[in-house]
Every structure is written in C-alpha cells, then in structure tokens.
Scaffold this active site. Structure first.
Site, PDB file in Angstrom:
ATOM      1  N   HIS A  98       4.104  -4.140  -8.899  1.00  8.84           N
ATOM      2  CA  HIS A  98       3.982  -3.220  -7.763  1.00  8.84           C
ATOM      3  C   HIS A  98       2.527  -3.125  -7.290  1.00  8.84           C
ATOM      4  CE1 HIS A  98       5.062   0.028  -5.103  1.00  8.84           C
ATOM      5  NE2 HIS A  98       4.127   0.804  -5.636  1.00  8.84           N
ATOM      6  N   ASN A 106     -12.368   0.318   5.366  1.00 13.91           N
ATOM      7  CA  ASN A 106     -11.385   0.291   4.281  1.00 13.91           C
ATOM      8  C   ASN A 106     -12.027   0.749   2.981  1.00 13.91           C
ATOM      9  OD1 ASN A 106      -9.424  -0.194   2.385  1.00 13.91           O
ATOM     10  ND2 ASN A 106      -9.139  -2.346   2.897  1.00 13.91           N
TER      11      ASN A 106
END
EC number: 2.5.1.78
Length: 178
Positions: A90, A114
């Site tokens: 994940h 970011n």
C-alpha cells in the site's frame, strides 16, 4: 519540492496579494502539527494569506487541490502529509500515485509545493517534519511561492485551449464563420 539544500533562494516578494491553500492529510497528528507550523511560518513570513484544507489521506491531497483550483481563487498550494512504509505494498501505491497526481497538476500550471513526507520510519518522518531540522513543509511552502512568482512574472495566460463558442470561429483570411 524544495528541501534541505545549501541553495537558499530566499522568499519572493509580491506586488499583489497572494492566497495559498495548505492541503494536508493529518494521518499522524504530531507530524502534521509540525508540518502545519512550518508551512504557516514560511507563508506568514512572506505575508501571504493562507487557508488549511484537511483530507483523509495523502491520496486525496491531489484531488482536493484539483477541486480547490477549479472552484476557488487560490494562487498556489502546499501539499502536506506523511506516508511511512508498512508491511504491505500500500505504501508504494500511495507514494507513487500521490506524487504522480501532484506532478500532473503542476504540469497543468497549478503552483504546488510538494511536502508529502515519504519515509521508512517514524524517526525519519519526525526529522523531516521538524521546522528546525530538514523542514520539508517549509521547503514546500517556499517552492509554491517561487512557482507563483514565476507564473506572475510571465503575465496573464495566453488563453485557454479547446473549442471556441459557436459564432466565434475565425477563418485564416480574417473573416468569421457562424
């Protein structure tokens, strides 16, 4: 994203007001609080108005930025969150897809810094969230401000891409067609 570097560009100055949205996935509370403090500190130092938008996870950060860009008047965005590797794949999905989506938004002309931390351990995350250490959130805020300044330095957009409304088709000879 700007990060730990020997190259300090300093904060840009603006002749018109700037409004930035900090979009954060506050999954790890203490890390998120440090990230918010660092990003807000940079934006306050630059005298930039800002709002905070919270989303459930780092995968939702790009979607929220896309929505806010279309539906509001923000000049830029600071993307914040933290993804720590776990026992499953994940982590790879979240890290790769959130980064890819932010990059795609940036390539469309949206000014985004970011600051989503992607690490192996919580200690690494805390080091990067700390405004006095690596300060990735502060670096992301600086990056967003520099992109806003760059955008403004080029003036108004040259125009939208796409189809013109009916009746506004221009022919090469200068005439128009309805």
């Amino acid at each position: 994203m700007a990060g730990h570097s020997d190259n300090d560009l300093g904060l840009p100055s603006f002749d018109k007001p700037v409004k930035v949205a900090i979009v954060i996935a506050p999954y790890y509370t203490s890390i998120s609080e440090a990230q918010l403090a660092a990003a807000r500190g940079v934006l306050d130092a630059a005298d930039v108005a800002h709002e905070t938008i919270e989303v459930p996870g780092s995968l939702e950060v790009p979607t929220a930025i896309g929505i806010a860009h279309r539906m509001s008047n923000f000049d830029g965005f600071v993307a914040l969150g933290c993804v720590i590797r776990g026992a499953t794949s994940h982590y790879d999905v979240v890290v790769n897809e959130s980064s890819r989506a932010l990059t795609m938004l940036g390539l469309q002309g949206i000014c985004i810094g970011n600051g989503i931390i992607t690490v192996e351990t919580r200690d690494q995350a805390e080091e990067r969230a700390d405004g006095g250490r690596l300060n990735t959130a502060g670096g992301a805020a600086e990056a967003a401000l520099h992109l806003i300044a760059l955008t403004r330095s080029y003036g108004a957009p040259k125009g939208a891409l796409g189809f013109k409304p009916r009746g506004t088709i221009e022919i090469a000879d200068g005439s128009s067609q309805a």
